[in-house]
Design a protein around this motif. Sequence first.
Motif, PDB file in Angstrom:
ATOM      1  N   UNK A   1       9.543   5.944   4.465  1.00 21.52           N
ATOM      2  CA  UNK A   1       9.908   5.663   5.855  1.00 21.52           C
ATOM      3  C   UNK A   1      10.271   6.955   6.575  1.00 21.52           C
ATOM      4  N   UNK A   2       9.809   7.059   7.800  1.00 20.40           N
ATOM      5  CA  UNK A   2      10.245   8.155   8.652  1.00 20.40           C
ATOM      6  C   UNK A   2      11.654   7.865   9.139  1.00 20.40           C
ATOM      7  N   UNK A   3      12.428   8.901   9.352  1.00 19.00           N
ATOM      8  CA  UNK A   3      13.690   8.721  10.063  1.00 19.00           C
ATOM      9  C   UNK A   3      13.391   8.451  11.526  1.00 19.00           C
TER      10      UNK A   3
ATOM     11  N   UNK B   1       5.368   6.482  21.180  1.00 18.87           N
ATOM     12  CA  UNK B   1       5.216   7.549  20.193  1.00 18.87           C
ATOM     13  C   UNK B   1       4.794   8.793  20.958  1.00 18.87           C
ATOM     14  N   UNK B   2       5.568   9.869  20.782  1.00 19.54           N
ATOM     15  CA  UNK B   2       5.249  11.123  21.478  1.00 19.54           C
ATOM     16  C   UNK B   2       4.697  12.137  20.486  1.00 19.54           C
ATOM     17  N   UNK B   3       3.972  13.102  20.996  1.00 19.79           N
ATOM     18  CA  UNK B   3       3.423  14.163  20.149  1.00 19.79           C
ATOM     19  C   UNK B   3       4.567  14.804  19.368  1.00 19.79           C
ATOM     20  N   UNK B   4       4.394  14.912  18.044  1.00 17.16           N
ATOM     21  CA  UNK B   4       5.406  15.532  17.201  1.00 17.16           C
ATOM     22  C   UNK B   4       6.356  14.550  16.547  1.00 17.16           C
ATOM     23  N   UNK B   5       6.352  13.290  16.997  1.00 19.52           N
ATOM     24  CA  UNK B   5       7.232  12.299  16.372  1.00 19.52           C
ATOM     25  C   UNK B   5       6.784  12.030  14.935  1.00 19.52           C
ATOM     26  N   UNK B   6       7.742  11.852  14.006  1.00 17.06           N
ATOM     27  CA  UNK B   6       7.367  11.379  12.668  1.00 17.06           C
ATOM     28  C   UNK B   6       6.968   9.913  12.729  1.00 17.06           C
ATOM     29  N   UNK B   7       5.946   9.564  11.983  1.00 18.33           N
ATOM     30  CA  UNK B   7       5.414   8.200  12.007  1.00 18.33           C
ATOM     31  C   UNK B   7       5.134   7.766  10.573  1.00 18.33           C
ATOM     32  N   UNK B   8       5.525   6.532  10.236  1.00 13.84           N
ATOM     33  CA  UNK B   8       5.194   5.968   8.929  1.00 13.84           C
ATOM     34  C   UNK B   8       3.770   5.429   8.968  1.00 13.84           C
TER      35      UNK B   8
ATOM     36  N   UNK C   1       0.849  -1.185   0.000  1.00  8.01           N
ATOM     37  CA  UNK C   1       0.000   0.000   0.000  1.00  8.01           C
ATOM     38  C   UNK C   1       0.885   1.235   0.000  1.00  8.01           C
ATOM     39  N   UNK C   2       0.328   2.360  -0.483  1.00  9.13           N
ATOM     40  CA  UNK C   2       1.090   3.604  -0.335  1.00  9.13           C
ATOM     41  C   UNK C   2       1.327   3.938   1.136  1.00  9.13           C
ATOM     42  N   UNK C   3       2.490   4.460   1.418  1.00 10.36           N
ATOM     43  CA  UNK C   3       2.819   4.902   2.774  1.00 10.36           C
ATOM     44  C   UNK C   3       3.164   6.381   2.742  1.00 10.36           C
ATOM     45  N   UNK C   4       2.828   7.049   3.822  1.00 12.74           N
ATOM     46  CA  UNK C   4       3.218   8.446   3.967  1.00 12.74           C
ATOM     47  C   UNK C   4       3.922   8.610   5.304  1.00 12.74           C
ATOM     48  N   UNK C   5       4.609   9.719   5.437  1.00 11.81           N
ATOM     49  CA  UNK C   5       5.175  10.063   6.733  1.00 11.81           C
ATOM     50  C   UNK C   5       4.304  11.157   7.336  1.00 11.81           C
ATOM     51  N   UNK C   6       3.824  10.923   8.547  1.00 12.95           N
ATOM     52  CA  UNK C   6       2.953  11.883   9.220  1.00 12.95           C
ATOM     53  C   UNK C   6       3.557  12.219  10.580  1.00 12.95           C
ATOM     54  N   UNK C   7       2.869  13.098  11.260  1.00  9.13           N
ATOM     55  CA  UNK C   7       3.338  13.544  12.572  1.00  9.13           C
ATOM     56  C   UNK C   7       2.294  13.146  13.601  1.00  9.13           C
ATOM     57  N   UNK C   8       2.750  12.558  14.703  1.00  7.69           N
ATOM     58  CA  UNK C   8       1.823  12.149  15.756  1.00  7.69           C
ATOM     59  C   UNK C   8       1.207  13.375  16.422  1.00  7.69           C
TER      60      UNK C   8
ATOM     61  N   UNK D   1      -0.565   3.258  11.518  1.00  8.02           N
ATOM     62  CA  UNK D   1       0.789   3.717  11.843  1.00  8.02           C
ATOM     63  C   UNK D   1       1.625   2.476  12.092  1.00  8.02           C
ATOM     64  N   UNK D   2       2.793   2.406  11.447  1.00  2.00           N
ATOM     65  CA  UNK D   2       3.686   1.252  11.607  1.00  2.00           C
ATOM     66  C   UNK D   2       4.880   1.715  12.431  1.00  2.00           C
ATOM     67  N   UNK D   3       4.904   1.259  13.696  1.00  6.06           N
ATOM     68  CA  UNK D   3       5.930   1.731  14.627  1.00  6.06           C
ATOM     69  C   UNK D   3       6.971   0.621  14.792  1.00  6.06           C
ATOM     70  N   UNK D   4       8.236   0.917  14.475  1.00  3.81           N
ATOM     71  CA  UNK D   4       9.265  -0.130  14.519  1.00  3.81           C
ATOM     72  C   UNK D   4       9.422  -0.743  15.912  1.00  3.81           C
TER      73      UNK D   4
END
Lengths: 430, 430
Positions: free
Chosen positions: B371-373, A417-424, A341-348, A408-411
């Motif tokens: 992917x997010x950094x 995940x904190x507010x402002x973190x980049x998230x895939x 699927x398409x993935x984007x980078x977003x902000x928590x 959200x895919x968190x490694x």
Amino acid sequence: MPDAAMSAGEVETVDAHLARVLGAVHPLAPVDEPLTAAHGRVLAVDVRSRLDIPRFDNSAMDGYAVRHSDVAAASAGHPVTLRVVAEVAAGGADDPAIGPGEAVHIMTGAPLPSSADAVVPIEHTDAGRDTVIVSVPPRIGAHVRRAGEDLRAGDPVLAAGVRLTAARVSALAAAGHARVVVQATPRVGVVSTGSELVTPGHPLARGQIPESNSLLLAGLVRGAGGDVAHIATVPDDESVLDDELARCLDAGLDLIVLSGGVSVGAHDVVRAALGELRTVGFHTIAMQPGKPQAFGMLRRDDETPIPVFGLPGNPVATAVSFEAFVRPALRRLQGAADVHRPRIVAVAAESWRVPRAKVQYMPVAVVTPAEAGPPGSAVDTRPRVRPATSGGSGSHLVGGLAAADGYAIVPAEVDEVRVGDPVTVMLVTS
Amino acid sequence: MPDAAMSAGEVETVDAHLARVLGAVHPLAPVDEPLTAAHGRVLAVDVRSRLDIPRFDNSAMDGYAVRHSDVAAASAGHPVTLRVVAEVAAGGADDPAIGPGEAVHIMTGAPLPSSADAVVPIEHTDAGRDTVIVSVPPRIGAHVRRAGEDLRAGDPVLAAGVRLTAARVSALAAAGHARVVVQATPRVGVVSTGSELVTPGHPLARGQIPESNSLLLAGLVRGAGGDVAHIATVPDDESVLDDELARCLDAGLDLIVLSGGVSVGAHDVVRAALGELRTVGFHTIAMQPGKPQAFGMLRRDDETPIPVFGLPGNPVATAVSFEAFVRPALRRLQGAADVHRPRIVAVAAESWRVPRAKVQYMPVAVVTPAEAGPPGSAVDTRPRVRPATSGGSGSHLVGGLAAADGYAIVPAEVDEVRVGDPVTVMLVTS
């Protein structure tokens, strides 16, 4: 068969299991289809143009085809009058000769007469019928689309592996094709297991719930380009499931996906039925949800083996497992270059907790800014995500599944995940 | 009818024309469908859960349902032995009584016996059959999913206007629904005009090109949720087009889209045929491509008027016009809350020129970082765009249409896009 012998206790990564799946699944033989059946399919071969595009020099405007030298000196004060000797419309096969002092009335898309070297748009004339007065001089070649200026015969148009959008199908037609070789559509069987499951709309006794995973998987299969050729719900009864798997093999399917019954309990029927086959492995994956996964190959006699998946049965776990493993397999069967699927980078936009040492698939709602600020503006235009429910990623959260725009895919190595973190984020739109 | 009387020379904005279109188009009457036919449709009503989810207290693990007080003091050194008096599997209707010193073997998803208040997972026991040794004490309520902890009967599940993804259809089933009220699927007629057009695969004479717009529009209609119920290609002959429009009206369509023939030339047949109707207007829009646009309503006798679009015929202009005006109308017919394609904000990786005082729709290729950094990293994760061809947004650029992932939408007041500028991009994936 080391897979089948592997202990379910050994934890493996998502990437390792995906590599196992993709290593076992190969593209189906491509098929030749008319363009009218090509929309949404995956192109199986590189395609080149069979034509120059445009096919021939033609007019980009409604106006008059002229000899440039006749009108090079035209101006409002000194207009030039030409005799209109013919008219060519789009689709016209004529190639009228244009002598000195002559012009041809020409429509957009009509072939430029061989003796013309410019088009004067109607707005720069008196729009005359028998004669025309030109008051603005054109450049040589003005308003002429030259043969092959977009694509030359033999130029590449599309590369194997792309999904044929409407625009791409039409581009193939414009490039002279009437048929196209596309990847086959996988025929898929969907089997939902569980004695607690009741067809939606039927009365529910104590302990029973509506069956929803076959609708989930059928829709996800279609969204991944598959054809749901077989669909069933079976109770936790090994002989019933055995019969169902036999029916799947009879049906000439290309892939089977089961949900439920892959844990280690006494009634985990998929584990019981498939576990007898040394070609199906049961695995513990470092992901949440989706920890127990079955995958292997089923075959009848000397037929080609087909991939079979046993996914955990809780709805969010089923959905996440499909995205992580089954969709890539279906896309591989279709020969797609990109199986994900398409993935984007977003902000928590909210913080949330993440399990230790597991990849987390968190259903999230995504808010994507629709408009850029002015160039150079400092507005933060990154998409924002927050958990689709406040309840975490528990695999039974139907409400969250309904509200989510993706996962959200968190490694595994991230603890929070904190507010402002980049998230895939994997976007799920179908 | 001020629209019909309006001079084609008066330039209007994209927003003004879109407002005209959306002002004239109204949702069709919703229809009640089984969930098996709901995937991809637009929900017409707010839906609430008919059930508690979970429906009943149930076990989240395979293990033993216990009375907490019996095992509160259990430890590895001082394990507690309980008598196993029954087994409940998923789907089981039994509610076995558990007395002091007793336990019930329970499977994941099975209803928790009324007299139990915790589940001990099998891993914390000796997995015994007639008796079980518990070596780890559970908390009260451990591994119990409480009735209604995800959703309560009456809680909202989905709001009117959302597109029913596979996950959402399955959530409706889980919430006790077997049918759902969705927006009707618009029946659409597609008519491509132009005497130069030849069915793909047929021989081409001088002046002829393959017909590709009907494939383009049919695919775009399907991608927007419409059903292509009528499709035709007609030459630039007003009486032939009149007959075709009559057939469209006979076919009980909900929308008609024509391509080609909307300019001011002698053979612009759509202008000729529709221009006689005082209910269709011809407009000059400040956009590139897509400047000439026809829109209005067609009706037969006292039937409901249906919207008709006349789009410019060059392929990129047709495609852009569809996205700007027809897709929103089709989505409005389906009652969608958001009538537009998804848009993202990207960064220009190349500079390009923009026409003065027009909204530019530039076919672009998009590269989206997957992917997010790590959290806090300074990697620029914004998507990048560049023109899909080097040739600009000329409306005949079939090659660009094939290569594009969407359109950069550059506002009329911007004169140039420079490297690094933020750009709004409409993604076109179908």
